[in-house]
Design a protein around this motif. Structure first.
Motif, PDB file in Angstrom:
ATOM      1  N   ILE A   1      -7.642   3.399  -1.719  1.00 49.93           N
ATOM      2  CA  ILE A   1      -7.326   3.643  -0.307  1.00 49.93           C
ATOM      3  C   ILE A   1      -8.619   3.723   0.511  1.00 49.93           C
ATOM      4  N   ILE A   2      -9.652   4.363  -0.040  1.00 51.81           N
ATOM      5  CA  ILE A   2     -10.953   4.445   0.651  1.00 51.81           C
ATOM      6  C   ILE A   2     -11.568   3.055   0.773  1.00 51.81           C
ATOM      7  N   ASP A   3     -11.548   2.285  -0.308  1.00 53.88           N
ATOM      8  CA  ASP A   3     -12.100   0.923  -0.273  1.00 53.88           C
ATOM      9  C   ASP A   3     -11.395   0.071   0.776  1.00 53.88           C
ATOM     10  N   GLU A   4     -10.074   0.194   0.805  1.00 50.38           N
ATOM     11  CA  GLU A   4      -9.253  -0.541   1.767  1.00 50.38           C
ATOM     12  C   GLU A   4      -9.621  -0.141   3.204  1.00 50.38           C
ATOM     13  N   LEU A   5      -9.766   1.153   3.424  1.00 44.65           N
ATOM     14  CA  LEU A   5     -10.132   1.685   4.746  1.00 44.65           C
ATOM     15  C   LEU A   5     -11.479   1.129   5.200  1.00 44.65           C
ATOM     16  N   LEU A   6     -12.460   1.166   4.305  1.00 40.80           N
ATOM     17  CA  LEU A   6     -13.802   0.699   4.655  1.00 40.80           C
ATOM     18  C   LEU A   6     -13.856  -0.813   4.884  1.00 40.80           C
ATOM     19  N   SER A   7     -13.041  -1.570   4.161  1.00 41.85           N
ATOM     20  CA  SER A   7     -13.072  -3.015   4.379  1.00 41.85           C
ATOM     21  C   SER A   7     -12.276  -3.405   5.626  1.00 41.85           C
ATOM     22  N   GLU A   8     -11.250  -2.619   5.938  1.00 40.21           N
ATOM     23  CA  GLU A   8     -10.432  -2.911   7.117  1.00 40.21           C
ATOM     24  C   GLU A   8     -11.122  -2.518   8.422  1.00 40.21           C
ATOM     25  N   GLU A   9     -11.889  -1.437   8.402  1.00 40.39           N
ATOM     26  CA  GLU A   9     -12.526  -0.942   9.619  1.00 40.39           C
ATOM     27  C   GLU A   9     -14.038  -0.851   9.415  1.00 40.39           C
ATOM     28  N   GLN A  10     -14.745  -1.869   9.918  1.00 41.44           N
ATOM     29  CA  GLN A  10     -16.198  -1.977   9.728  1.00 41.44           C
ATOM     30  C   GLN A  10     -16.984  -0.862  10.439  1.00 41.44           C
ATOM     31  N   ASN A  11     -16.355  -0.189  11.406  1.00 45.72           N
ATOM     32  CA  ASN A  11     -17.068   0.849  12.167  1.00 45.72           C
ATOM     33  C   ASN A  11     -16.994   2.230  11.526  1.00 45.72           C
ATOM     34  N   ILE A  12     -16.376   2.329  10.356  1.00 44.86           N
ATOM     35  CA  ILE A  12     -16.381   3.596   9.629  1.00 44.86           C
ATOM     36  C   ILE A  12     -17.586   3.576   8.703  1.00 44.86           C
TER      37      ILE A  12
ATOM     38  N   LEU B   1      -9.272   4.736  15.350  1.00 52.84           N
ATOM     39  CA  LEU B   1      -8.293   5.810  15.182  1.00 52.84           C
ATOM     40  C   LEU B   1      -7.027   5.392  14.431  1.00 52.84           C
ATOM     41  N   PHE B   2      -6.412   4.291  14.828  1.00 58.01           N
ATOM     42  CA  PHE B   2      -5.158   3.871  14.198  1.00 58.01           C
ATOM     43  C   PHE B   2      -5.356   3.621  12.704  1.00 58.01           C
ATOM     44  N   THR B   3      -6.445   2.943  12.366  1.00 57.59           N
ATOM     45  CA  THR B   3      -6.724   2.632  10.954  1.00 57.59           C
ATOM     46  C   THR B   3      -6.919   3.915  10.151  1.00 57.59           C
ATOM     47  N   VAL B   4      -7.669   4.865  10.710  1.00 54.41           N
ATOM     48  CA  VAL B   4      -7.905   6.145  10.014  1.00 54.41           C
ATOM     49  C   VAL B   4      -6.573   6.869   9.803  1.00 54.41           C
ATOM     50  N   GLN B   5      -5.764   6.956  10.850  1.00 56.12           N
ATOM     51  CA  GLN B   5      -4.498   7.682  10.730  1.00 56.12           C
ATOM     52  C   GLN B   5      -3.529   7.011   9.751  1.00 56.12           C
ATOM     53  N   SER B   6      -3.483   5.684   9.746  1.00 60.95           N
ATOM     54  CA  SER B   6      -2.561   5.008   8.829  1.00 60.95           C
ATOM     55  C   SER B   6      -2.994   5.205   7.377  1.00 60.95           C
ATOM     56  N   HIS B   7      -4.301   5.274   7.126  1.00 56.87           N
ATOM     57  CA  HIS B   7      -4.773   5.511   5.757  1.00 56.87           C
ATOM     58  C   HIS B   7      -4.592   6.977   5.356  1.00 56.87           C
ATOM     59  N   ALA B   8      -4.659   7.883   6.321  1.00 57.05           N
ATOM     60  CA  ALA B   8      -4.395   9.296   6.023  1.00 57.05           C
ATOM     61  C   ALA B   8      -2.950   9.460   5.543  1.00 57.05           C
ATOM     62  N   LEU B   9      -2.032   8.721   6.150  1.00 55.45           N
ATOM     63  CA  LEU B   9      -0.624   8.774   5.726  1.00 55.45           C
ATOM     64  C   LEU B   9      -0.462   8.324   4.276  1.00 55.45           C
ATOM     65  N   LYS B  10      -1.249   7.330   3.870  1.00 54.07           N
ATOM     66  CA  LYS B  10      -1.172   6.823   2.486  1.00 54.07           C
ATOM     67  C   LYS B  10      -1.641   7.870   1.485  1.00 54.07           C
ATOM     68  N   LEU B  11      -2.465   8.818   1.950  1.00 51.06           N
ATOM     69  CA  LEU B  11      -3.009   9.859   1.064  1.00 51.06           C
ATOM     70  C   LEU B  11      -2.090  11.071   0.933  1.00 51.06           C
ATOM     71  N   GLN B  12      -1.038  11.093   1.747  1.00 51.94           N
ATOM     72  CA  GLN B  12      -0.192  12.270   1.870  1.00 51.94           C
ATOM     73  C   GLN B  12       0.253  12.901   0.558  1.00 51.94           C
ATOM     74  N   ASN B  13       0.678  12.097  -0.400  1.00 50.23           N
ATOM     75  CA  ASN B  13       1.167  12.661  -1.665  1.00 50.23           C
ATOM     76  C   ASN B  13       0.099  12.716  -2.759  1.00 50.23           C
ATOM     77  N   LEU B  14      -1.132  12.386  -2.386  1.00 54.77           N
ATOM     78  CA  LEU B  14      -2.208  12.334  -3.380  1.00 54.77           C
ATOM     79  C   LEU B  14      -3.191  13.493  -3.297  1.00 54.77           C
ATOM     80  N   VAL B  15      -3.222  14.165  -2.148  1.00 54.67           N
ATOM     81  CA  VAL B  15      -4.159  15.286  -2.001  1.00 54.67           C
ATOM     82  C   VAL B  15      -3.378  16.572  -1.980  1.00 54.67           C
TER      83      VAL B  15
END
Length: 134
Positions: free
Chosen positions: A8-19, A120-134
């Motif tokens: 999920i982190i790898d996906e986030l970083l590749s999807e949003e270059q400004n993170i 913002l949208f990319t960060v929030q959508s990836h946070a949702l993917k983490l919901q049951n993992l943290v």
């Protein structure tokens, strides 16, 4: 840390270059992981305090937070997102609570050259993917 969280982190970083930095905090306030270029260990208490404060309607809450020696003014502080910006141009932070309004979080450091809302949208959508993992 699970392979699922890592992907999920790898996906986030590749999807949003400004993170430029990512950290994940569990619901119990423990730092699960962070990218190598960013160390939130010494600032975890402040982030947990920000996440743990339930704001009443109209309340602003913490007006600023300092992470790794950089002070961020809180420009938005809601159950869905907490956005901080450094007024001297040193970047922005987005803290997406997991679950929404919860005490876990996906914390991202955003490129100083862009507005934090761009990511913002990319960060929030990836946070949702983490919901049951943290």
């Amino acid at each position: 840390m699970s392979a699922e969280i890592e992907s999920i982190i790898d996906e986030l970083l590749s999807e949003e270059q400004n993170i430029f930095g990512v950290a994940i905090i569990s619901k119990s306030g423990v730092l699960i992981t962070q990218t190598q270029n960013w160390n939130l260990t010494n600032d975890l208490d402040k982030i947990n305090k920000l996440l743990g404060t339930q704001l009443a309607l109209g309340q602003k809450g913490m007006s600023s937070i300092t992470i790794q020696g950089i002070k961020y003014m809180m420009v938005e502080n809601t159950e869905e997102r907490k956005i901080g910006t450094n007024i001297t141009g040193k970047g922005h932070i987005i803290i997406a609570p997991i679950p929404i309004g919860g005490t876990g979080a996906l914390v991202c450091y955003i490129n100083p050259q862009v507005g934090p809302r761009d990511a913002l949208f990319t960060v929030q959508s990836h946070a949702l993917k983490l919901q049951n993992l943290v």
